[in-house]
Design a protein around this motif. Sequence first.
Motif, PDB file in Angstrom:
ATOM      1  N   ALA A  25       0.831  -1.200   0.000  1.00 44.62           N
ATOM      2  CA  ALA A  25       0.000   0.000   0.000  1.00 44.62           C
ATOM      3  C   ALA A  25       0.860   1.242   0.000  1.00 44.62           C
ATOM      4  O   ALA A  25       2.045   1.194   0.346  1.00 44.62           O
ATOM      5  N   PRO A  77      -4.195   0.949  -2.122  1.00 40.96           N
ATOM      6  CA  PRO A  77      -3.532  -0.347  -2.314  1.00 40.96           C
ATOM      7  C   PRO A  77      -2.441  -0.253  -3.384  1.00 40.96           C
ATOM      8  O   PRO A  77      -2.592   0.478  -4.372  1.00 40.96           O
ATOM      9  N   GLN A 123      -3.210  -0.692  -7.199  1.00 44.06           N
ATOM     10  CA  GLN A 123      -3.920   0.449  -7.765  1.00 44.06           C
ATOM     11  C   GLN A 123      -2.966   1.634  -7.922  1.00 44.06           C
ATOM     12  O   GLN A 123      -2.972   2.330  -8.945  1.00 44.06           O
ATOM     13  N   ARG A 182     -11.931   1.373   4.143  1.00 41.04           N
ATOM     14  CA  ARG A 182     -12.380   1.161   2.763  1.00 41.04           C
ATOM     15  C   ARG A 182     -11.595  -0.003   2.128  1.00 41.04           C
ATOM     16  O   ARG A 182     -12.151  -0.863   1.476  1.00 41.04           O
ATOM     17  N   HIS A 183     -10.292  -0.025   2.344  1.00 32.51           N
ATOM     18  CA  HIS A 183      -9.468  -1.003   1.629  1.00 32.51           C
ATOM     19  C   HIS A 183      -9.041  -2.214   2.450  1.00 32.51           C
ATOM     20  O   HIS A 183      -8.726  -3.252   1.892  1.00 32.51           O
ATOM     21  N   TYR A 184      -8.972  -2.057   3.754  1.00 30.43           N
ATOM     22  CA  TYR A 184      -8.405  -3.150   4.569  1.00 30.43           C
ATOM     23  C   TYR A 184      -9.330  -3.587   5.702  1.00 30.43           C
ATOM     24  O   TYR A 184      -8.884  -4.050   6.736  1.00 30.43           O
TER      25      TYR A 184
END
Lengths: 424, 168
Positions: free
Chosen positions: A280, A292, A295, A404-406
Amino acid sequence: MANEVCLRTLDLERPWLLEQYQSRGGYEMLKKILTEKMAPEAIVEEVKKSGLRGRGGAGFPTGLKWSFISRNAPGQKYVVCNSDEGEPGTFKDRDILRYNPHQLIEGMIIAGYAIGATRGYNYIRGEFWEPYERFEQALEDARSAGYLGENLLGSGFDFELHAHLGAGAYICGEETALLESIEGKKGQPRYKPPFPAHFGLYGRPTIINNTESLASIPMIMEKGGEWFADIGVKNSGGSKLFSISGNINNPGVFEIPMGTPFSELLAMAGGMKEGHKIKAVIPGGSSAPIIPGEQMMELNMDYDSIAGAGSMLGSGAVIVLDESNCMVKILERMSYFYHEESCGQCTPCREGTGWLYRVVHRIETGQGRQEDLDLLDDVASKISGKTICALGDAAAMPVQGMLRHYRDEFQYHIDHKRCMIGVG
Amino acid sequence: MTTTTVKDKTEHFTPEVRAEIDRWIAKYPAEWKQSAVMGALMIVQDENGGWLTNQLMDQVAAYLDMPSIAVYEVATFYSMYELKPVGKHKICVCTNVSCMTNKSDVIVEHLEKKLGIGFGQVTEDGRFSLKEVECLGACGGAPMMQIGKQYYENLTPEIVDAILEGLE
Ligand SMILES: Cc1cc2nc3c(=O)[nH]c(=O)nc-3n(C[C@H](O)[C@H](O)[C@H](O)COP(=O)(O)O)c2cc1C
Ligand code: SF4
């Protein structure tokens, strides 16, 4: 191209010396402006054309900010530079102070001329003792050379500039807290409005800009706003200093065009350490929501590209994390920071940052409860936008980004009372 | 609130300290002597072995024509002012994200073991104290620490040993 604006003397020996700066054309622009008595409005126009946006983190257009000052209003006005550099991950202004202090000085004088200010202060964080001494020496040399003081180069324009030294407080990077601090008070942000352009230092009209923003001015004036804008991309004019750190081989400061692919920046910084995989990236200082790695590898280092991924370019502080990092632990450390640094004036920030820290801490230490993730979302949303200054948002945004991501990593901590990192 | 206005400022501090404070005062508008309070506190703190006493803060207040309470507010707000004795060498270790992910915990553990103290403590001989600090803006050299005015970057336990040995 690299190191063409703020770091243009970096390849020289002892690049901070006046003669080195002058050997690259330093102070020529100031001389030209003063001897030709250039119209101040023309300077503001050129800065607008350059597309320069504030490098301190908020990205506000610099030329526009300058145009808010009524330069013919009577009385003292001030130019203030923000060298407080406290957003975790950011270490670029230190290099400008250490390696090219004269360009910042020239930029501040030009800014003073443009807005009709005859005094300036550079607020340097208290821990930066070595950069402060270097900057003080540069001020002395500039004064001896006739670039500071009264009636500069016979033009009738006066400009005096001093450095103020902080004493350890992240909140003093917030512009109105910084002004309070120069006034010899606790660094607590002021309500806005009134904005500093109308009521700034000592109650007088003031522009306040980041070190990098002001150090960019001499080159913008020398080569033209269009030249600067063309280095970058749409909405992100110029080049920018990126401070890149974390689990990489060659961390450091790189001045590269806006819009450079992140993958290229990572390569310049030597790539990931010991063949580790990128997990990340925190792309713009610790308050910028995390992205991330996969991305991030597709994104470019400009305002729109990073914003499109739900984060922000901020101060250009890029923290690269590999797969060995536990996201709960990272967030715990960041939440601790914002709680420590809250000035305590607003209830949502004072109480909310403590709450965020305590909840993340209990998840990290295996005491998390099932409802904690919703609780974090809820507390973060109750801080955002409800405080005097943006520290509240800065504390909330990383929480929102992490969840949101993890979210699964946090959930694992709650379910198993331990980390999923290192578990086969 | 009372402002102690002292007619004869020469009863405060040594001539050298006064000269240094006056250099700060000269940077600001004449009616804003208070702006020099941060610089003044740092000067008298350094003179006093790294920490501030109430008496010193009162003297700074008198010297700058400020209420004492205004000086206390400043001294308690900023983290670099110390209100208790510190070691001759104040070791400030950053543990924020970039340092943490570059193993600042190993540096902290090493220092704690070597000196026999934790954060916020002073060694018995008064030579060292340890302090945890937030990001010092040198993440390119993580893990890092500051001792006195000096930054030390890219630390390993061996490098820390060499640095401490080099101190007086
Ligand atoms: C909590 C907080 C900390 C900040 N820290 C800094 C900082 O260290 N340096 C900086 O230039 N701007 C910092 N800023 C942004 C300033 O308030 C301000 O926007 C900036 O100095 C304006 O200059 P610019 O337009 O050139 O970026 C901070 C803002 C907040 C809310
Ligand atoms: S948001 Fe936080 S740091 Fe900002 S003024 Fe309010 S309490 Fe202080």
